[in-house]
Scaffold this active site. Structure first.
Site, PDB file in Angstrom:
ATOM      1  N   CYS A  68      -1.947  -0.910   4.636  1.00  0.00           N
ATOM      2  CA  CYS A  68      -2.803  -1.575   5.065  1.00  0.00           C
ATOM      3  C   CYS A  68      -2.818  -2.332   3.315  1.00  0.00           C
ATOM      4  O   CYS A  68      -2.878  -2.322   2.189  1.00  0.00           O
ATOM      5  CB  CYS A  68      -3.863  -0.581   4.805  1.00  0.00           C
ATOM      6  SG  CYS A  68      -5.431  -1.345   4.558  1.00  0.00           S
ATOM      7  N   CYS A 212      -7.318  -8.596   8.428  1.00  0.00           N
ATOM      8  CA  CYS A 212      -6.297  -7.874   8.124  1.00  0.00           C
ATOM      9  C   CYS A 212      -4.885  -8.597   7.517  1.00  0.00           C
ATOM     10  O   CYS A 212      -4.211  -9.232   7.507  1.00  0.00           O
ATOM     11  CB  CYS A 212      -5.866  -7.514   9.310  1.00  0.00           C
ATOM     12  SG  CYS A 212      -4.535  -6.489   9.385  1.00  0.00           S
TER      13      CYS A 212
HETATM   14  N1  LIG Z   1      -5.998  -1.367  11.294  1.00  0.00           N
HETATM   15  C1  LIG Z   1      -4.529  -1.260  11.026  1.00  0.00           C
HETATM   16  C2  LIG Z   1      -4.644   0.108   9.569  1.00  0.00           C
HETATM   17  C3  LIG Z   1      -5.673  -1.255   8.408  1.00  0.00           C
HETATM   18  C4  LIG Z   1      -4.724  -2.318   8.077  1.00  0.00           C
HETATM   19  C5  LIG Z   1      -5.526  -3.739   7.235  1.00  0.00           C
HETATM   20  N2  LIG Z   1      -6.847  -3.647   7.147  1.00  0.00           N
HETATM   21  C6  LIG Z   1      -4.851  -4.501   6.941  1.00  0.00           C
HETATM   22  O1  LIG Z   1      -5.612  -4.933   5.662  1.00  0.00           O
HETATM   23  O2  LIG Z   1      -3.393  -4.276   6.730  1.00  0.00           O
HETATM   24  C7  LIG Z   1      -3.665  -0.015  11.800  1.00  0.00           C
HETATM   25  O3  LIG Z   1      -3.770   0.636  12.340  1.00  0.00           O
HETATM   26  O4  LIG Z   1      -2.098  -0.012  11.520  1.00  0.00           O
END
Ligand SMILES: N[C@H](CCC[C@H](N)C(=O)O)C(=O)O
Length: 299
Positions: A68, A212
């Protein structure tokens, strides 16, 4: 905490014993029955001698994931502000390996997110072989995507303008597409200039978020592989801008951005579980509320 509006509940698993089930994570992440967040981050001691900490990442749907980007920056801010480290360069163990976080004087955090993974089997993504562009059939349409892992899986597609992008309709379809056996995060990228893109992201296990970090990295990788972008790119997400740098295959992706603490508190797991368990909302009204999008009511 949040990184450009991608918000987290960050839990200190160092100075207290924390055991949370997937139901607990879903309840904690719920914006009405819990505290509310896109992901829960659990900070623990590292098993890896090269790192002082490890941090675990759980999506709002309760699933544990490998990486993340926004969360990594918030983790760095957390351990510094909690006095758990005084280092400026913080190595941390994650499910997808070791990454190093650099807390800058200006308060921003710069992260070496590692080199992108392009082999389909390691994303994982079902494809005949590795390619720059992949066809993906959704409904009666054949679209073109890039597929990359930053430790977690990402699909990226080019759109004319993010404002009109079909994030809410195509996002969940692509997230659960059969060609992505572990599901996928979906980025809708608008190229503004060689050093600037706009991006909206439908996240695996969380839906559309304001930002993200790992998808911002993946989008720049895809944009460069498609010869659309320079090595240093400003990524404008609905929640704000990240600076991403990638010199090319085999090289690490660098991400720089903010991390903000908004609140500290105590979550009473005992009362939260009990109160939720005895909640008397009858199924029809719960479904109606859920359908109205007013809240994501845990099962
Ligand atoms: N939803 C992502 C995890 C969080 C990633 C995101 N919040 C970031 O800032 O990279 C997954 O299932 O791989």
């Amino acid at each position: 905490m949040h990184g450009l509006g991608n918000d987290f509940v960050v839990i200190d698993g160092l100075r207290q014993q924390v055991r949370l089930s997937a139901d607990d994570i879903r309840l904690l992440a719920d914006r009405r029955f819990g505290v509310g967040c896109d992901q829960v981050l659990l900070v623990e001691a590292s098993q890896d001698p090269r790192a002082d900490f490890r941090y675990r990442i759980f999506n709002a749907d309760g699933g544990e994931v490998q990486q993340c980007g926004n969360g990594a920056r918030c983790f760095a801010r957390f351990v510094r502000d909690q006095g758990l480290t005084r280092k400026d360069a913080i190595p941390v163990e994650t499910l997808s390996g070791l990454i190093t976080l650099h807390v800058q004087q200006d308060g921003q955090v710069r992260v070496d997110m590692g080199a992108p993974i392009l082999e389909p089997a390691r994303i994982p993504f079902r494809a005949a072989g590795q390619a720059l562009r992949y066809p993906l059939k959704i409904a009666d349409q054949l679209i073109e995507i890039g597929a990359v892992s930053m430790g977690n899986p990402h699909a990226v597609l080019l759109v004319e303008g993010v404002a009109q992008a079909p994030v809410q309709s195509w996002g969940p379809i692509i997230e659960r597409h059969a060609d992505f056996p572990e599901r996928v995060n979906v980025g809708f990228m608008e190229r503004v200039a060689p050093d600037h893109i706009r991006l909206r992201v439908w996240e695996r296990g969380a839906g559309e978020t304001l930002a993200c970090g790992t998808n911002a990295c993946a989008a720049v990788v895809v944009g460069r592989l498609w010869s659309l972008l320079a090595s240093k790119v400003r990524v404008s997400l609905p929640g704000g801008d990240l600076l991403i740098r990638w010199e090319g295959p085999g090289q690490p992706v660098w991400m720089t951005g903010p991390a903000v603490t908004v609140f500290e508190g105590t979550w009473r797991t005992d009362t939260a579980r009990r109160m939720h368990a005895t909640g008397n909302a009858d199924p029809d009204s719960r479904i109606a509320a859920g359908a109205a999008g007013r809240t994501r009511i845990p099962e």
